[in-house]
Design a protein around this motif. Structure first.
Motif, PDB file in Angstrom:
ATOM      1  N   ALA A 114      -8.064  -0.002 -13.146  1.00 16.88           N
ATOM      2  CA  ALA A 114      -8.819  -0.593 -12.043  1.00 16.88           C
ATOM      3  C   ALA A 114      -9.639   0.413 -11.251  1.00 16.88           C
ATOM      4  O   ALA A 114     -10.750   0.105 -10.804  1.00 16.88           O
ATOM      5  N   ILE A 115      -9.114   1.634 -11.047  1.00 15.67           N
ATOM      6  CA  ILE A 115      -9.798   2.551 -10.128  1.00 15.67           C
ATOM      7  C   ILE A 115     -10.271   3.843 -10.770  1.00 15.67           C
ATOM      8  O   ILE A 115     -10.900   4.666 -10.099  1.00 15.67           O
ATOM      9  N   GLY A 116     -10.005   4.064 -12.045  1.00 19.20           N
ATOM     10  CA  GLY A 116     -10.518   5.266 -12.712  1.00 19.20           C
ATOM     11  C   GLY A 116      -9.985   6.529 -12.095  1.00 19.20           C
ATOM     12  O   GLY A 116      -8.806   6.836 -12.194  1.00 19.20           O
ATOM     13  N   GLY A 117     -10.853   7.277 -11.423  1.00 12.78           N
ATOM     14  CA  GLY A 117     -10.458   8.556 -10.845  1.00 12.78           C
ATOM     15  C   GLY A 117     -10.222   8.513  -9.355  1.00 12.78           C
ATOM     16  O   GLY A 117     -10.229   9.550  -8.697  1.00 12.78           O
ATOM     17  N   GLY A 118     -10.004   7.330  -8.792  1.00 17.02           N
ATOM     18  CA  GLY A 118      -9.775   7.208  -7.357  1.00 17.02           C
ATOM     19  C   GLY A 118      -8.406   7.705  -6.930  1.00 17.02           C
ATOM     20  O   GLY A 118      -7.603   8.194  -7.731  1.00 17.02           O
ATOM     21  N   ILE A 119      -8.119   7.553  -5.637  1.00 21.13           N
ATOM     22  CA  ILE A 119      -6.822   7.962  -5.067  1.00 21.13           C
ATOM     23  C   ILE A 119      -6.169   6.718  -4.475  1.00 21.13           C
ATOM     24  O   ILE A 119      -6.523   6.290  -3.370  1.00 21.13           O
ATOM     25  N   PRO A 120      -5.232   6.109  -5.177  1.00 19.34           N
ATOM     26  CA  PRO A 120      -4.616   4.876  -4.685  1.00 19.34           C
ATOM     27  C   PRO A 120      -3.556   5.140  -3.614  1.00 19.34           C
ATOM     28  O   PRO A 120      -2.877   6.165  -3.624  1.00 19.34           O
ATOM     29  N   TYR A 121      -3.426   4.170  -2.720  1.00 17.51           N
ATOM     30  CA  TYR A 121      -2.395   4.176  -1.688  1.00 17.51           C
ATOM     31  C   TYR A 121      -1.555   2.923  -1.900  1.00 17.51           C
ATOM     32  O   TYR A 121      -2.043   1.799  -1.743  1.00 17.51           O
ATOM     33  N   PHE A 122      -0.288   3.103  -2.297  1.00 14.45           N
ATOM     34  CA  PHE A 122       0.557   1.979  -2.683  1.00 14.45           C
ATOM     35  C   PHE A 122       1.352   1.434  -1.513  1.00 14.45           C
ATOM     36  O   PHE A 122       1.911   2.190  -0.713  1.00 14.45           O
ATOM     37  N   ARG A 123       1.437   0.108  -1.464  1.00 16.76           N
ATOM     38  CA  ARG A 123       2.353  -0.583  -0.581  1.00 16.76           C
ATOM     39  C   ARG A 123       3.326  -1.409  -1.415  1.00 16.76           C
ATOM     40  O   ARG A 123       3.043  -1.755  -2.560  1.00 16.76           O
ATOM     41  N   ASN A 124       4.462  -1.705  -0.827  1.00 19.44           N
ATOM     42  CA  ASN A 124       5.433  -2.642  -1.428  1.00 19.44           C
ATOM     43  C   ASN A 124       6.119  -2.110  -2.680  1.00 19.44           C
ATOM     44  O   ASN A 124       6.637  -2.903  -3.476  1.00 19.44           O
ATOM     45  N   VAL A 125       6.117  -0.802  -2.881  1.00 23.30           N
ATOM     46  CA  VAL A 125       6.871  -0.217  -3.991  1.00 23.30           C
ATOM     47  C   VAL A 125       7.680   0.961  -3.472  1.00 23.30           C
ATOM     48  O   VAL A 125       7.337   1.559  -2.449  1.00 23.30           O
ATOM     49  N   ASN A 126       8.748   1.298  -4.182  1.00 19.53           N
ATOM     50  CA  ASN A 126       9.633   2.378  -3.750  1.00 19.53           C
ATOM     51  C   ASN A 126      10.088   3.179  -4.967  1.00 19.53           C
ATOM     52  O   ASN A 126      11.237   3.117  -5.381  1.00 19.53           O
ATOM     53  N   PRO A 127       9.174   3.941  -5.568  1.00 20.29           N
ATOM     54  CA  PRO A 127       9.499   4.625  -6.823  1.00 20.29           C
ATOM     55  C   PRO A 127      10.497   5.761  -6.666  1.00 20.29           C
ATOM     56  O   PRO A 127      10.405   6.562  -5.737  1.00 20.29           O
TER      57      PRO A 127
END
Length: 391
Positions: A208-221
């Motif tokens: 979905a975002i290629g080389g972007g920097i994602p900010y995750f919500r609702n997960v706890n890896p």
């Protein structure tokens, strides 16, 4: 680009030809990417270790570096190579390949590199600290240490990382700089929390975002979840850094209001799954991309204990680091009833295309690389469903 007097001397050859070549490369990369100066690093992790990927040209380059008395200046580890150093015959490796692969390892060792040969050095002895500047070249490993640990590295290439290791410095640009570590999109994810779901989440986000920097919500890896998610995003896209709300150390530094929000749910996860599955059956099942952790070794051994391998025509490989293989003797005993527990290597950088055409894996990273690097059709499934092929 500013260089200190000492750095200018290195570039002029005052400290020998190998350090001059290293400085020349690091400075060239810095100029390309607009670095203002160099920055000291605390460690390096080097790719370009498999004879399959670097060939005779890479071997010659390493020989020239050693002849020029190249020595690394910071603790440095090595990526997986094309075979298990002790059990390469079980991998259908030719003696000619093995000879050159062992030579590559020895050349790195002569330069002072720790020949751990793992894509998960952060589970071993190469563990950066929050804020450390490093030069790492393995895509999944650098994403993990950038994100889950909060060290700082760009997506280095093999020669660039080696040059930085020799100098103890890299060019100060990209993800070494605060401003460039800001998230570019918010990810609202709905997954079941299994390790495989994190792999599929990484695949979907990378797509979905290629080389972007994602900010995750609702997960706890957990560490293992982050390991597999990092690998998937780096392979499906080119994600080198991500943030997880309440989990990763830099996530609280940013205001994400106003950023685009991308929802990843059942449809997106199915699209990711479908993209990776291109085979109906398999000749090889290969686990450990990235290398299996202690917990994964325990989980696999627990799952296999008491079971029998029914399909003798399918080979099974378990890939991990030599350190973890040594520390998991009981798990190895159980797993070896089904197939070899291999160290130093993985299915992606081994020349499996000479023996196999269809491979099964539980790794989105492997699912991306096996078709392109190894000419494989792939089945990518959760461990339990994958093992239904042979149990």
């Amino acid at each position: 680009m500013y260089l200190s007097k000492e750095e200018e001397g290195t570039l002029a050859g005052e400290e020998g030809e190998s350090r001059r070549k290293a400085m020349e490369l690091v400075v060239a990369l810095g100029k390309i990417y607009g670095a203002e100066d160099l920055i000291e690093i605390t460690s390096a992790h080097l790719s370009g270790a498999s004879y399959k990927t670097i060939g005779d040209g890479g071997l010659k380059y390493l020989e020239d570096m050693v002849k020029g008395k190249a020595e690394i200046s910071v603790p440095s580890t090595l990526n997986p190579v094309g075979m298990d150093r002790e059990r390469w015959k079980e991998m259908h490796i030719s003696p000619a390949f093995a000879e050159k692969q062992l030579k590559i390892i020895e050349l790195y060792k002569e330069m002072g590199v720790q020949a751990t040969c793992s894509c998960t050095p952060y589970l071993g002895d190469n563990v950066p600290s929050l804020g450390d500047h490093v030069a790492w070249a393995e895509s999944s490993a650098l994403s993990f240490v950038n994100s889950y640990i909060g060290a700082r590295t760009n997506r280095e290439g093999g020669p660039g990382a080696l040059a930085a290791a020799i100098l103890g410095k890299t060019a100060n640009y990209g993800l070494h700089i605060d401003e460039n570590r800001r998230p570019t999109a918010v990810i609202d994810a709905e997954i079941d929390g299994s390790v495989f779901s994190y792999s599929m989440l990484g695949q979907a986000v990378g797509m979905a975002i290629g080389g972007g920097i994602p900010y995750f919500r609702n997960v706890n890896p957990t560490v293992d979840d982050a390991k597999t998610m990092s690998a998937a995003m780096a392979a499906a896209g080119s994600v080198a850094l991500y943030h997880v709300e309440g989990v990763t150390p830099e996530a609280g530094n940013f205001d994400v209001s106003g950023l685009e929000t991308i929802s990843i749910g059942k449809k997106e996860l199915k699209d990711a799954y479908d993209k990776l599955n291109t085979a109906e059956d398999v000749q090889l099942i290969a686990l450990g991309c990235p290398h299996l952790s202690k917990k994964e070794m325990r989980d696999i051994a627990s799952f296999l204990k008491g079971k029998k391998k029914k399909n003798k025509d399918v080979e099974i490989w378990f890939c991990t680091s030599s350190k973890i293989r040594e520390e998991c003797a009981e798990e190895v005993r159980i797993m070896e009833e089904f197939g070899p527990v291999l160290a130093d290597t993985c299915m992606v950088v081994a020349p499996i295309e000479g023996t196999f055409k269809r491979t099964g894996t539980n790794s989105a990273k492997a699912g991306n690389y096996l078709p392109t690097l190894c000419s494989q059709n792939v089945i990518c499934r959760d461990l339990t469903k994958l093992m239904e092929v042979v149990l």
